[in-house]
Design a protein around this motif. Structure first.
Motif, mmCIF file in Angstrom:
data_model
loop_
_atom_site.group_PDB
_atom_site.id
_atom_site.type_symbol
_atom_site.label_atom_id
_atom_site.label_comp_id
_atom_site.label_asym_id
_atom_site.label_seq_id
_atom_site.Cartn_x
_atom_site.Cartn_y
_atom_site.Cartn_z
ATOM 1 N N ASP A 37 0.729 -1.176 0.048
ATOM 2 C CA ASP A 37 0.180 -0.129 0.082
ATOM 3 C C ASP A 37 0.827 1.245 -0.013
ATOM 4 N N LEU A 38 0.810 2.017 -1.008
ATOM 5 C CA LEU A 38 1.566 3.336 -1.297
ATOM 6 C C LEU A 38 0.797 4.529 -0.712
ATOM 7 N N VAL A 39 -0.707 4.471 -0.960
ATOM 8 C CA VAL A 39 -1.344 5.733 -0.611
ATOM 9 C C VAL A 39 -2.837 5.227 -0.198
ATOM 10 N N ARG A 40 -3.254 5.738 0.711
ATOM 11 C CA ARG A 40 -4.556 5.379 1.145
ATOM 12 C C ARG A 40 -5.474 6.814 1.598
ATOM 13 N N ILE A 41 -6.596 6.686 0.904
ATOM 14 C CA ILE A 41 -7.400 8.008 1.038
ATOM 15 C C ILE A 41 -8.712 7.394 1.540
ATOM 16 N N ASP A 42 -9.394 8.226 2.710
ATOM 17 C CA ASP A 42 -10.518 7.756 3.365
ATOM 18 C C ASP A 42 -11.489 9.024 3.274
ATOM 19 N N LEU A 43 -12.613 8.943 2.677
ATOM 20 C CA LEU A 43 -13.672 9.927 2.540
ATOM 21 C C LEU A 43 -14.708 9.601 3.417
ATOM 22 N N ASN A 44 -15.171 10.776 4.388
ATOM 23 C CA ASN A 44 -16.492 10.629 4.784
ATOM 24 C C ASN A 44 -16.869 12.197 4.596
ATOM 25 N N ALA A 45 -18.126 12.431 4.190
ATOM 26 C CA ALA A 45 -18.523 14.063 4.001
ATOM 27 C C ALA A 45 -20.013 13.714 4.285
ATOM 28 N N LEU A 46 -20.540 14.594 4.627
ATOM 29 C CA LEU A 46 -21.983 15.054 4.903
ATOM 30 C C LEU A 46 -22.286 16.327 4.177
ATOM 31 N N ILE A 47 -22.832 16.228 3.043
ATOM 32 C CA ILE A 47 -23.409 17.649 2.535
ATOM 33 C C ILE A 47 -24.970 17.627 2.444
ATOM 34 N N SER A 48 -25.304 18.951 2.855
ATOM 35 C CA SER A 48 -26.791 19.257 3.382
ATOM 36 C C SER A 48 -26.634 20.963 2.985
ATOM 37 N N SER A 49 -28.047 21.287 2.879
ATOM 38 C CA SER A 49 -28.310 22.699 2.900
ATOM 39 C C SER A 49 -28.459 23.368 4.179
ATOM 40 N N VAL A 50 -28.209 24.472 4.151
ATOM 41 C CA VAL A 50 -28.465 25.197 5.487
ATOM 42 C C VAL A 50 -29.685 26.220 5.296
ATOM 43 N N ASN A 51 -30.377 26.171 6.502
ATOM 44 C CA ASN A 51 -31.562 27.129 6.626
ATOM 45 C C ASN A 51 -31.828 27.351 7.957
ATOM 46 N N ALA A 52 -33.198 28.053 8.215
ATOM 47 C CA ALA A 52 -33.259 28.348 9.448
ATOM 48 C C ALA A 52 -33.458 26.914 10.339
ATOM 49 N N GLN A 53 -33.972 25.799 9.934
ATOM 50 C CA GLN A 53 -34.117 24.783 10.965
ATOM 51 C C GLN A 53 -32.900 24.066 10.977
ATOM 52 N N VAL A 54 -31.937 23.949 10.114
ATOM 53 C CA VAL A 54 -30.744 23.498 10.228
ATOM 54 C C VAL A 54 -29.511 24.521 9.968
ATOM 55 N N PRO A 55 -28.992 25.228 11.114
ATOM 56 C CA PRO A 55 -28.251 26.379 10.969
ATOM 57 C C PRO A 55 -26.816 25.803 10.549
ATOM 58 N N SER A 56 -25.857 26.747 10.161
ATOM 59 C CA SER A 56 -24.588 26.294 9.987
ATOM 60 C C SER A 56 -23.605 26.033 10.950
ATOM 61 N N PRO A 57 -22.971 24.914 11.036
ATOM 62 C CA PRO A 57 -21.973 24.593 12.195
ATOM 63 C C PRO A 57 -20.806 25.685 12.278
ATOM 64 N N PHE A 58 -20.765 26.775 11.515
ATOM 65 C CA PHE A 58 -19.708 27.555 11.386
ATOM 66 C C PHE A 58 -20.240 28.868 12.163
ATOM 67 N N GLU A 59 -19.451 29.589 12.927
ATOM 68 C CA GLU A 59 -19.741 30.862 13.032
ATOM 69 C C GLU A 59 -19.491 31.940 12.036
ATOM 70 N N ILE A 60 -20.557 32.755 11.954
ATOM 71 C CA ILE A 60 -20.420 33.869 10.890
ATOM 72 C C ILE A 60 -19.646 35.014 11.752
ATOM 73 N N VAL A 61 -18.379 35.647 11.501
ATOM 74 C CA VAL A 61 -17.699 36.419 11.801
ATOM 75 C C VAL A 61 -17.711 37.716 10.994
ATOM 76 N N GLU A 62 -18.385 38.783 11.571
ATOM 77 C CA GLU A 62 -18.582 39.989 10.736
ATOM 78 C C GLU A 62 -17.538 40.950 10.950
#
Length: 65
Positions: A37-62
């Protein structure tokens, strides 16, 4: 061919449907030569839209004016 088989969906409509419910992508790729084994890449991703019911996990810095 039935109507369902001939129905075409625009890419933007497909993305809208997927993001509305969320998509989980998982996978792994291993580059191997002669059983070493020379290179191993693992991928785990969750892709979802962001709205009022599901807020962004990132803080918005003004920025200050």
């Amino acid at each position: 061919m039935t109507v369902v088989e001939r129905r075409e969906i625009a890419l933007v409509d497909l993305l809208d449907r997927l993001l509305a419910g969320g998509v989980v992508i998982t996978g792994d790729v291993t580059l191997r030569i002669a059983d070493v084994d020379l290179v191993r890449i693992d991928l785990n991703a969750l892709i979802s839209s962001v709205n009022a019911q599901v807020p962004s996990p990132f803080e918005i810095v003004e920025e200050a004016p």
